[in-house]
Each structure stands twice: as structure tokens, then as C-alpha cells.
Design a protein around this motif. Sequence first.
Motif, PDB file in Angstrom:
ATOM      1  N   GLU A  19      -7.737  45.247 -52.845  1.00 56.76           N
ATOM      2  CA  GLU A  19      -6.891  46.136 -53.647  1.00 56.76           C
ATOM      3  C   GLU A  19      -6.786  47.512 -53.007  1.00 56.76           C
ATOM      4  OE1 GLU A  19      -6.486  47.438 -58.366  1.00 56.76           O
ATOM      5  OE2 GLU A  19      -8.423  46.779 -57.561  1.00 56.76           O
ATOM      6  N   SER A  20      -7.901  48.018 -52.500  1.00 55.98           N
ATOM      7  CA  SER A  20      -7.904  49.339 -51.881  1.00 55.98           C
ATOM      8  C   SER A  20      -7.048  49.361 -50.621  1.00 55.98           C
ATOM      9  CB  SER A  20      -9.338  49.748 -51.551  1.00 55.98           C
ATOM     10  OG  SER A  20      -9.375  50.963 -50.846  1.00 55.98           O
ATOM     11  N   PHE A  21      -7.168  48.313 -49.786  1.00 55.87           N
ATOM     12  CA  PHE A  21      -6.390  48.292 -48.543  1.00 55.87           C
ATOM     13  C   PHE A  21      -4.894  48.176 -48.838  1.00 55.87           C
ATOM     14  CE2 PHE A  21      -4.491  46.738 -44.690  1.00 55.87           C
ATOM     15  CZ  PHE A  21      -5.233  47.319 -43.673  1.00 55.87           C
ATOM     16  N   SER A  31     -12.023  44.355 -54.739  1.00 58.79           N
ATOM     17  CA  SER A  31     -11.823  45.811 -54.722  1.00 58.79           C
ATOM     18  C   SER A  31     -11.416  46.281 -53.331  1.00 58.79           C
ATOM     19  CB  SER A  31     -13.094  46.524 -55.174  1.00 58.79           C
ATOM     20  OG  SER A  31     -14.185  46.213 -54.316  1.00 58.79           O
ATOM     21  N   GLU A  32     -11.959  45.626 -52.294  1.00 61.11           N
ATOM     22  CA  GLU A  32     -11.600  45.982 -50.918  1.00 61.11           C
ATOM     23  C   GLU A  32     -10.151  45.594 -50.615  1.00 61.11           C
ATOM     24  OE1 GLU A  32     -13.389  45.189 -46.406  1.00 61.11           O
ATOM     25  OE2 GLU A  32     -14.485  44.500 -48.197  1.00 61.11           O
ATOM     26  N   SER A  87      -3.187  42.582 -46.585  1.00 61.16           N
ATOM     27  CA  SER A  87      -4.529  42.800 -47.102  1.00 61.16           C
ATOM     28  C   SER A  87      -5.205  41.477 -47.449  1.00 61.16           C
ATOM     29  CB  SER A  87      -4.480  43.708 -48.332  1.00 61.16           C
ATOM     30  OG  SER A  87      -5.779  43.992 -48.791  1.00 61.16           O
ATOM     31  N   LYS A 111      -2.505  51.798 -40.218  1.00 60.75           N
ATOM     32  CA  LYS A 111      -3.709  51.242 -40.834  1.00 60.75           C
ATOM     33  C   LYS A 111      -3.880  49.774 -40.451  1.00 60.75           C
ATOM     34  CE  LYS A 111      -3.957  50.923 -45.413  1.00 60.75           C
ATOM     35  NZ  LYS A 111      -4.202  51.273 -46.819  1.00 60.75           N
ATOM     36  N   ASP A 164      -3.309  49.181 -51.513  1.00 59.07           N
ATOM     37  CA  ASP A 164      -2.917  50.492 -52.031  1.00 59.07           C
ATOM     38  C   ASP A 164      -1.566  50.446 -52.751  1.00 59.07           C
ATOM     39  OD1 ASP A 164      -3.176  53.189 -52.540  1.00 59.07           O
ATOM     40  OD2 ASP A 164      -2.302  53.813 -50.618  1.00 59.07           O
TER      41      ASP A 164
END
Length: 430
Positions: free
Chosen positions: A135-137, A132-133, A162, A188, A139
Motif C-alpha cells: 500500500e505504501s509503495f 502495508s508495504e 507494487s 521509484k 501510494d
Amino acid sequence: MSFDEVAIKVSNVSKVYKMYNTPADRLKDLFNISKKQKRHQAFSALNSITFEVKKGDTVGIVGKNGSGKSTLLQIIAGTVTPTTGTVEVFGKVVALLELGSGFNPEFTGRENVYLNATMFGISRETIEGKFSEIESFADIGEHIDQPVKTYSSGMFARLAFSVAIHMEPDILIIDEILAVGDAAFQAKCVSKMRQLKDNGVSLLFVSHSVDAIKSMCHSAILISHGNLVDEGTSEKITNHYLAMIRDEMNQYNSNDSFQNNESTEEVPNIQLNSGFRYGSGLVSFRDVYMANQLGEPTKAYEFGEQASLICSLYSKEKVQDINVSFLIRDITGIDLFGTTMFDEHVILISLEKHEKKIVKFNFPIWLRQGSYSVSVAVNSVTDRDYSDVFLFEQIDGASSFEVIRKIDRPVHYKVHVPIRIETEGGLYEE
């Protein structure tokens, strides 16, 4: 440097490629047909490169395209074998060397995350906890479940970066891959790399952006034509790199009037605080110093105080269209502000043979407390796109000054820009 402090040790590494005129020559050479006949030429991509990277350090690698930077990173990452020399790596290496490397284009983004985890010896259970981390990074939304062959270069870069930073690297190698991302994604990534650096990850970073190198890296190395030309602080190396680029520009833009009219007279030996002083020398700086609004030499200012940068010029021959510029940098070498006579549409000056003139730049000190350096340059230019620029002299770190903290006016950022604040509205009654 003690053994336990070293992350990467490169010792006398060379790489030679065989260059063939035709595929048939390559095939004949492979099967040793007619050994007496030479069918290839040797191309040296790297020549006896030696350096070390400390654990937790960030090292930038700079150089022109074709200088050997990518070959060096590939050898360190283990994807290319050196012809001679050795590379010792102490820790897990994760490399982002080219877009899509390590990805199967037929697999979805999700499947490639698990594939890369397996390649780096990370269990499925561990990567599931991090997915999930990741996937979130990245984006990239629902594209995570689409084949990566359908991705744009930006989406590819997002997922690749990522995945790399979540593979628990001890050493992270990045080769210009961030250039394909948008500005928000690059910011980022830089923030994440700073976090990794703070956590002790060693970083090898290739970028054509000198600001990125100076901002991210403690030190740097300069490679040219396969040779390690220089190593040192990131500011020193990026200045050396820019000097090489400007010298090439001078050769390209030079014309007979500058080359043939040069006097053999030596430029006066003026002692300036400078690490790098380069250019043709036809027009040069006699003196460069910071002053207060009375014209008195000054080394310290309060926030908001008026300052002058005074540049004394000298010419060996009669020269027209002389443009002078300056640049203020902070202690880490980051460019803050500056300008040129040409950009400000100030009438450019002319100098007769052996004539001296003074150019003054006046500006307020809107800077945070700290130490700053001043770089100056003098050139000839007439085209607004700078296509005909000819550098006479540039001095990096020609002068320096301090900004003193002002008690009643804190400055939280490197540069303060005056802002007008307005408020509107009144009481609200229900």
C-alpha cells in the motif's frame, strides 16, 4: 552456460497467427467446413527466436512497434502458446504485460492484492504481513478500497507494479508499463528494480527508452519483423536499434538532389574507432579526435581542463546546410551532454565537391573520473522541428578519452555543473 545458471531458455520459438477476412471465415475454419478452401492468411509474429537469460541478469528487448516484443514476453510468461519451439523457465515468473492484466475491475485494490497473492501461491497470512508495504509503495491513498475500474491509468500502474514486486519473483517481466506513471513514480520503480536485480532477480525489460535500457540492463536483444536481429551489450544493441530508426528516417526524408547527385567515388578509408558507422555517406568524417587547448591530440584530461573535439569532414558532392553534432557518453552508454551547430544557432556550413572542412567543438571537462566515448553525426537540416533532417553519417564511439581524478576537487556525480553558492544572515540574539 551451465543448467543451474539459466533463468530463461528460449529455443527456436515461432508464433504464427491465422488472419481472417470475416468472422464467418473463422467459424467455417473452426468447424473444418470445406477444407479445400483456404480462408485465412498466415502471419508470422515470431520466427525461430533463440536466446538465454542468466539468473540474476537483466536483459532489455528493443524493437519497433509490431516487431514481436510483446508476443515474445507473453510466450515466456505462459499466457500465449508458441506455434513451434520451447520455452523453459526456472523460477517464479511475475509479468507486467499490460495495464490491468490479472486484476478484476469490479474488485477493490485491496481485494485485487489478495487475488493476485492467491494466483501466485502466496498465503493470505504472508500477504497480510506485506500489505502495508504494498500500500505504501503504490501510494494511492484511500483509493485502495475503491473498485479498480475507477482508477486512472497512473493509479493502475502504481498498484500493479507494487503488487508484482512484492510477489517474491525469481523472474520479473515488464512490458513498457512504467510509461504511464509520472516521473517520480518511474524513478521509484527504477530504484526498486535495481534493488531486485541486486537481490538476484532476473529481469526482462521492454522499453522504447534507450536510456532506460542502457541504465537498467546488462545486455539486450533486438527484434525486427519477428526475427532476432542482434544480441549483445545494451549499448551495442541500442546503438543498432537507433541506426535502424535513422536509416528509415533517411529513406523517408530523402530527396532527389541527394540521391541523384551522389558520386560513385568511394569515401576515403579512414580508420576511426567505431562500432557503428552509418548514413548515406554523401558527407563523411575523415577524422575525429579529442585535443587539448593547443590543438594537440589528447586522450586524458584533468577535471576543469579545456578540451576540443576536432571533426574533419569530406563531401562527395556540393552540399549546403551541413550540421555537425556530438554526444559524450559514459562507459555504460548513458548520454551525458552534447550539442549541434543547428541548436546553437551557428551558421551551417557548405562543402564543394571533394572539399574538406574542419569543425571544432570547445568545452571544459566537467566530468567525474572515468572513461568516456564520443559519438558524432553530420546531417542536413533547415527546419527547427528537424522534420527535414537527412543523415549523412553518424559514428557511435568515434573517439574516447579518460578523465583523471583531481586531488583537490572531488566530483561525486557523472557531470558537474558550476554552481554559485550564496549565504545570508548573521548572529541571532534572543
